[in-house]
Design a protein around this motif. Structure first.
Motif, PDB file in Angstrom:
ATOM      1  N   PHE A 125      -7.460  -2.729   6.285  1.00 18.46           N
ATOM      2  CA  PHE A 125      -7.349  -1.367   6.959  1.00 18.46           C
ATOM      3  C   PHE A 125      -6.102  -0.859   7.454  1.00 18.46           C
ATOM      4  O   PHE A 125      -5.957   0.350   7.733  1.00 18.46           O
ATOM      5  N   ALA A 126      -5.056  -1.690   7.511  1.00 17.32           N
ATOM      6  CA  ALA A 126      -3.890  -1.273   7.580  1.00 17.32           C
ATOM      7  C   ALA A 126      -3.104  -0.468   6.814  1.00 17.32           C
ATOM      8  O   ALA A 126      -3.302  -0.774   5.563  1.00 17.32           O
ATOM      9  N   LYS A 127      -2.429   0.675   7.375  1.00 15.13           N
ATOM     10  CA  LYS A 127      -1.770   1.419   6.476  1.00 15.13           C
ATOM     11  C   LYS A 127      -0.383   0.646   6.291  1.00 15.13           C
ATOM     12  O   LYS A 127       0.356   0.530   7.169  1.00 15.13           O
ATOM     13  N   GLU A 128       0.207   0.588   5.181  1.00 15.83           N
ATOM     14  CA  GLU A 128       1.463   0.138   4.774  1.00 15.83           C
ATOM     15  C   GLU A 128       2.390   0.890   5.511  1.00 15.83           C
ATOM     16  O   GLU A 128       2.523   2.040   5.494  1.00 15.83           O
ATOM     17  N   GLY A 129       3.463   0.220   6.157  1.00 20.84           N
ATOM     18  CA  GLY A 129       4.474   0.905   6.710  1.00 20.84           C
ATOM     19  C   GLY A 129       4.101   1.751   8.119  1.00 20.84           C
ATOM     20  O   GLY A 129       5.081   2.212   8.633  1.00 20.84           O
TER      21      GLY A 129
END
Length: 228
Positions: free
Chosen positions: A41-45
């Motif tokens: 679920f983490a958004k890249e960057g």
């Protein structure tokens, strides 16, 4: 919103990490699962991302998640089963629910004026002598959990018809920094029961937000299904 079922795969990467997510220590297992769920679920960057999903463990290596975005696929998991989730809740609907919650109350120190959060079972057990607390634990979990979910209903658009506390435990997560006050500890209640919807919009808004605390660690997701 999206409701997803996630299942660990048999990939070498997943198997290499299985010692963590299968740990017999429930606190270590919950901490590992927390990190693994963020991996999809983490958004890249985006290192400052706020959590916009809820999840719960359903069985060994199986999870359900409610999220604003579909989870990403990686080799830790089998292909996710994802569906859009927008239930049509109506006043008077009778629904079965299932909830795992870190339900808390504030305990104020009369001398210092400071307060600390305790889970509702621990809070209520303080009224009993130490030697009686083990014997009272099961009954207190039932009564404290039921009173807490009734209060949630009064605030968030539903009325409890039946509630059964099926499990209560305290998970101690691995210590992140030196010092006993830096060791996260959660009292976790599992509940199942029946509710009646009184204010659909309020209930839906709270389902999205989650119930109680420790939502990053697998608590707070209320699951609903129609009940005859």
């Amino acid at each position: 919103m999206f409701l997803s079922r996630l299942q660990f795969s048999n990939s070498p990467t997943a198997q290499a990490l299985s010692g963590f997510w299968r740990s017999p220590d429930s606190g270590q297992r919950r901490s590992a699962q927390h990190n693994i769920m963020w991996s999809v679920f983490a958004k890249e960057g985006n290192s400052e991302q706020e959590r916009d999903f809820l999840w719960r463990e359903e069985g060994e290596g199986s999870f359900i998640a409610l999220s604003h975005r579909p989870p990403m696929q990686n080799d830790l998991f089998r292909p996710h089963v994802i569906k859009e989730f927008a239930p049509c809740l109506k006043s008077g609907d009778r629904l079965a629910f299932k909830l795992r919650a870190n339900a808390t109350r504030s305990l104020e120190n009369a001398e210092t004026g400071k307060s600390r959060r305790l889970d509702v079972v621990t809070y209520d057990l303080l009224s009993y002598p130490m030697k009686e607390r083990g014997l009272r634990r099961r009954d207190v979990a039932q009564s404290a959990g039921t009173e807490w979910i009734k209060r949630q209903g009064a605030k968030h658009g539903f009325e409890i018809i039946q509630n059964a506390v099926t499990d209560y435990k305290i998970d101690v997560l691995p210590r992140f920094t030196v010092g006993p006050r830096c060791t996260p500890k959660f009292g976790i209640i599992d509940m199942t029961g029946l509710l009646v919807v009184t204010e659909p919009k309020k209930l839906w808004n709270q389902i999205i937000f989650g119930f109680g605390r420790a939502k990053s660690f697998g608590c707070g997701l209320m699951l609903l299904r129609a009940s005859s």
